[in-house]
Scaffold this active site. Sequence first.
Site, short mmCIF file in Angstrom:
data_model
loop_
_atom_site.label_atom_id
_atom_site.label_comp_id
_atom_site.label_asym_id
_atom_site.label_seq_id
_atom_site.Cartn_x
_atom_site.Cartn_y
_atom_site.Cartn_z
CD GLU A 19 -2.75 5.56 4.66
OE1 GLU A 19 -1.94 5.12 3.83
OE2 GLU A 19 -3.51 6.51 4.42
CB SER A 145 -3.56 2.52 2.76
OG SER A 145 -2.26 2.88 2.40
CE1 TYR A 215 1.33 -0.60 3.02
CE2 TYR A 215 -0.91 -0.17 3.73
CZ TYR A 215 0.20 0.17 2.97
OH TYR A 215 0.14 1.26 2.15
NE ARG A 254 0.00 1.70 -5.35
CZ ARG A 254 -0.20 2.06 -4.07
NH1 ARG A 254 0.82 2.30 -3.27
NH2 ARG A 254 -1.43 2.20 -3.62
CG ASP A 256 -3.55 1.79 -6.60
OD1 ASP A 256 -2.40 1.43 -6.95
OD2 ASP A 256 -3.82 2.18 -5.45
CD GLU A 272 -6.33 5.51 -3.99
OE1 GLU A 272 -6.64 6.58 -3.42
OE2 GLU A 272 -6.16 4.45 -3.39
CG ASN A 274 -0.56 6.58 -2.51
OD1 ASN A 274 0.11 7.50 -2.08
ND2 ASN A 274 -0.97 5.57 -1.75
N GLY A 278 3.76 3.67 -0.29
CA GLY A 278 4.53 3.04 0.77
C GLY A 278 5.93 2.66 0.32
#
Length: 322
Positions: A19, A145, A215, A254, A256, A272, A274, A278
């Site tokens: 990443e 990601s 992204y 964050r 998900d 998950e 995070n 980002g």
Amino acid sequence: MNDLPKLKIVVLMGGWANERPVSLMSGNGVADALEARGHDVTRIDMDRQVAARIAEAAPDVVFNALHGVPGEDGTVQGMLDLMGVPYTHSGLATSVIAIDKELTKQALVPAGIPMPGGRIVESASLHERDPLPRPYVLKPVNEGSSVGVAIVTDESNYGNPIRADAEGPWQDFDQLLAEPFIRGLELTTAVIGDRALAVTELKPKSGFYDFDAKYTDGMTDHICPADIPDNIRDLCLDYALKAHRVLGCKGTSRTDYRWDDTLGEAGLFVLETNTQPGMTPLSLVPEQAKYCGMEYGDLVEAIVAEALRDHADKDTAGGQGE
């Protein structure tokens, strides 16, 4: 607004993980925002001499904008703890647990947060038999990601069983996490400090919400707030805040989800959490913060302010540990 004094801040970014490009975008966005607020910013692209470079910069705080290993798995956190330097986002223990999808399940499921079942499999075994009924998902245990994620269906071109020469995560990782595929909507919720912000639906224009979709501008529609029933929205906010607290996250996180809308509340599953989301122009945390009335610069300064408070609390308690 955050009433921060002018600070010396190192923004740590880049590194050598998959990443890296995203981390560079996040880090430069953060650095630009901090400089615009009058802070003295040093940008450091992580390398093996990173400890010496941070020591030379002598910052008041490090903004950790790294994604993946070693910036998100506890390695950098442990280094900064030893150096006694305040840093943003989650600490060592939280980072170790949250980047490992199996350890995350062991922490969250007993706390009443639903996650998909599944198990760790040896990649070599996939070429002999399926570990779960199709469709199922294969993902690395310690990547973020959507790096290395494969959805195996009856229609996929991986073969049945999966061919050894088929392109997929089994070529790069010795072990993978196999989970049932959950049909439906892709949702996500950001937490800042002690507040769950909003729910965004992610609608990739093709395929699923993988690394490229996350992204690459124009590849995914972000619907914020998501057009979902109030009870599902409230559950997403509740699960995200609970996950943030159970894992011991700091700054921002964050969470998900996948939601099978044919099953109501029973169809909502956390995938998950995070710990270092980002901070790029396409990223979801800044987007949700803006929806809630927080500009990008305010968001960045709020994360820095929490890091300084947390470090001060640790000093008051007499140690650097979590």
